[in-house]
Scaffold this motif. Structure first.
Motif, PDB file in Angstrom:
ATOM      1  N   ARG A 214      37.138-175.369 -80.269  1.00 42.73           N
ATOM      2  CA  ARG A 214      37.380-176.040 -81.602  1.00 42.73           C
ATOM      3  C   ARG A 214      36.351-175.754 -82.950  1.00 42.73           C
ATOM      4  N   SER A 215      35.767-175.732 -82.630  1.00 46.10           N
ATOM      5  CA  SER A 215      34.491-174.901 -83.813  1.00 46.10           C
ATOM      6  C   SER A 215      35.810-174.505 -84.384  1.00 46.10           C
ATOM      7  N   TYR A 265      32.915-164.233 -85.178  1.00 46.36           N
ATOM      8  CA  TYR A 265      32.133-165.090 -86.422  1.00 46.36           C
ATOM      9  C   TYR A 265      30.990-165.358 -85.155  1.00 46.36           C
ATOM     10  N   SER A 266      29.870-166.036 -85.146  1.00 47.04           N
ATOM     11  CA  SER A 266      29.065-166.467 -84.589  1.00 47.04           C
ATOM     12  C   SER A 266      29.077-168.509 -84.024  1.00 47.04           C
ATOM     13  N   ILE A 267      28.287-169.190 -83.619  1.00 45.47           N
ATOM     14  CA  ILE A 267      28.856-170.314 -83.173  1.00 45.47           C
ATOM     15  C   ILE A 267      26.973-170.534 -82.917  1.00 45.47           C
ATOM     16  N   ALA A 268      26.861-171.851 -83.690  1.00 43.13           N
ATOM     17  CA  ALA A 268      25.415-172.417 -83.879  1.00 43.13           C
ATOM     18  C   ALA A 268      25.494-173.820 -83.261  1.00 43.13           C
ATOM     19  N   CYS A 275      29.342-175.997 -85.663  1.00 46.97           N
ATOM     20  CA  CYS A 275      28.942-175.472 -86.828  1.00 46.97           C
ATOM     21  C   CYS A 275      29.083-173.923 -86.024  1.00 46.97           C
ATOM     22  N   VAL A 276      30.016-173.006 -87.560  1.00 48.86           N
ATOM     23  CA  VAL A 276      30.556-171.832 -86.995  1.00 48.86           C
ATOM     24  C   VAL A 276      30.561-171.023 -88.142  1.00 48.86           C
ATOM     25  N   VAL A 277      30.015-170.392 -88.172  1.00 53.59           N
ATOM     26  CA  VAL A 277      28.718-169.078 -88.538  1.00 53.59           C
ATOM     27  C   VAL A 277      29.170-167.168 -88.242  1.00 53.59           C
ATOM     28  N   CYS A 279      30.255-163.886 -89.072  1.00 53.88           N
ATOM     29  CA  CYS A 279      29.848-162.526 -88.962  1.00 53.88           C
ATOM     30  C   CYS A 279      29.841-160.960 -89.824  1.00 53.88           C
ATOM     31  N   PRO A 280      29.152-160.720 -90.626  1.00 54.94           N
ATOM     32  CA  PRO A 280      29.978-159.428 -91.281  1.00 54.94           C
ATOM     33  C   PRO A 280      31.104-159.056 -91.181  1.00 54.94           C
ATOM     34  N   GLU A 281      31.398-158.954 -89.817  1.00 56.00           N
ATOM     35  CA  GLU A 281      32.762-158.732 -89.505  1.00 56.00           C
ATOM     36  C   GLU A 281      33.974-158.818 -90.236  1.00 56.00           C
ATOM     37  N   THR A 282      33.524-160.181 -89.845  1.00 55.59           N
ATOM     38  CA  THR A 282      34.999-161.424 -90.246  1.00 55.59           C
ATOM     39  C   THR A 282      35.691-160.472 -92.144  1.00 55.59           C
ATOM     40  N   VAL A 283      36.669-160.557 -91.831  1.00 56.53           N
ATOM     41  CA  VAL A 283      37.301-159.961 -92.788  1.00 56.53           C
ATOM     42  C   VAL A 283      38.137-161.552 -93.589  1.00 56.53           C
ATOM     43  N   VAL A 284      39.607-162.292 -93.360  1.00 52.55           N
ATOM     44  CA  VAL A 284      39.831-162.850 -93.798  1.00 52.55           C
ATOM     45  C   VAL A 284      40.004-164.515 -93.114  1.00 52.55           C
ATOM     46  N   GLY A 285      40.207-165.560 -94.271  1.00 51.49           N
ATOM     47  CA  GLY A 285      40.466-167.004 -93.638  1.00 51.49           C
ATOM     48  C   GLY A 285      41.169-167.697 -94.649  1.00 51.49           C
TER      49      GLY A 285
END
Length: 360
Positions: A214-215, A265-268, A275-277, A279-285
């Motif tokens: 959902r986030s 991502y990380s969840i907070a 809130c979705v944070v 991560c450095p590993e995230t490639v694209v969106g």
């Protein structure tokens, strides 16, 4: 056992098996499978852009619309005075409206602007107060009181209690609105000033954990509806996935879902995360979206070695064209396409925000 009874049992078995297979197929259709874009089969153009001479007036433009051949409407939620601005296509602010505050028609936490199909009304939704404020375009341009109506979500009737807090609200025809939230009982909602007309609550599966799913679809997603009000497009800011919903009057149904890069991502913030944070590993969106009657354009944002580019999709979910930006452009805040021309607010490597136009 009679032949008639045996025949009936066979018929019942076939019907149940068919229904089971259909249910499985439908469920599989909601699961996002991630595939690489077919780069070799898609034409890629580097856009030749023209910068419109502007001052440093804009700091975080998030919504952009065409009023006519010489006038644009832009929403900037980082301005200290007004939020909505009419600007000339050759540059320069014509008129501004929409203020911060708690009075009628003012905002505390506005979530972007949308323009009605007839271009006579624009609306802004406030996440804090849960108010949808409707402005008259004519009055705003003429210098009168532009506040046409204020819809308070607690006064909107529904058959059962549902969450009315949205990330964004878009204006539809016939004084209706499309609200996008991430509540498990109300993901998409059609309403007017008095009652809820339809609620859609299904989520495609990006992540096996419901709250994570959902986030990602809610907090960092972009939403759009085609001018003919037949398609709703939702894209994720993490993972480059999109869902297309069919819209017919007050009926919303799932059409298809696709993904190109798995979200990382990380969840907070709480047991039910909001809130979705990244991560450095995230490639694209996807970070910007424009929906037309026959296609939609989504900005694919990646790391520094992969420049922002616009992907054009048909409503069958196929990518039919790619448009690359010059290398000095690192971010596209918002965009709109009209009569074969793209207008967008972009940010360059020096952090300057510019209004650009180009043929597309």
């Amino acid at each position: 056992m009679s032949h008639e009874l045996v025949g009936m049992k066979k018929v019942v078995f076939v019907v149940l098996a068919t229904l089971w297979l259909f249910a499985c197929k439908k469920e599989d259709g909601k699961k996002v499978e991630f595939h690489a874009l077919p780069v070799s089969s898609i034409v890629s153009d580097t856009l030749e852009i023209d910068s419109v001479r502007m001052n440093t007036f804009f700091s975080n433009p998030t919504s952009l619309f065409i009023i006519d051949d010489s006038l644009l409407l832009v929403f900037d939620d980082n301005r200290s005075d007004k939020l909505c601005h009419f600007i000339h296509t050759k540059g320069g602010v014509v008129k501004s409206f929409g203020e911060w505050g708690r009075a009628r028609g003012e905002f505390i936490l506005p979530q972007g602007l949308s323009l009605s199909k007839d271009k006579e009304t624009c609306c802004v939704y406030d996440y804090n107060t849960q108010y949808t404020v409707c402005f008259s375009v004519k009055e705003a341009l003429g210098g009168g009181n532009p506040v046409q109506d204020v819809i308070r979500m607690e006064e909107v009737e529904s058959e059962r209690p549902v969450e009315h807090r949205f990330y964004q609200v878009l204006a539809l025809s016939d004084n209706r609105f499309l609200g996008f939230g991430n509540h498990p009982e109300n993901r998409v909602q059609i309403f007017n000033k008095s009652k809820v007309l339809a609620t859609y609550s299904d989520f495609p599966v990006l992540d096996e954990k419901e709250e994570n799913n959902r986030s990602v679809w809610g907090n960092l997603a972009s939403f759009g509806v085609s001018p003919d009000e037949k398609h709703i497009v939702i894209t994720t800011g993490i993972g480059a996935a999109f869902e297309i919903l069919s819209l017919s009057g007050e009926k919303i149904s799932h059409k298809l879902v696709k993904g190109f890069y798995a979200p990382k991502y990380s969840i907070a913030q709480g047991a039910v995360p909001t809130c979705v944070v990244v991560c450095p590993e995230t490639v694209v969106g996807f970070n910007a979206l424009h929906v037309a009657n026959d296609c939609f354009y989504a900005v694919l944002a990646g790391p520094e070695e992969r420049y922002n580019e616009i992907l054009k999709f048909d409503f069958g979910g196929e990518c039919v064209h790619r448009y690359c930006f010059p290398s000095d452009i690192v971010y596209i805040n918002c965009m709109t396409v009209d009569k074969g021309r793209l207008w967008a607010f972009v940010e360059n490597k020096d952090g300057e925000i510019k209004l650009i136009q180009t043929r597309i």
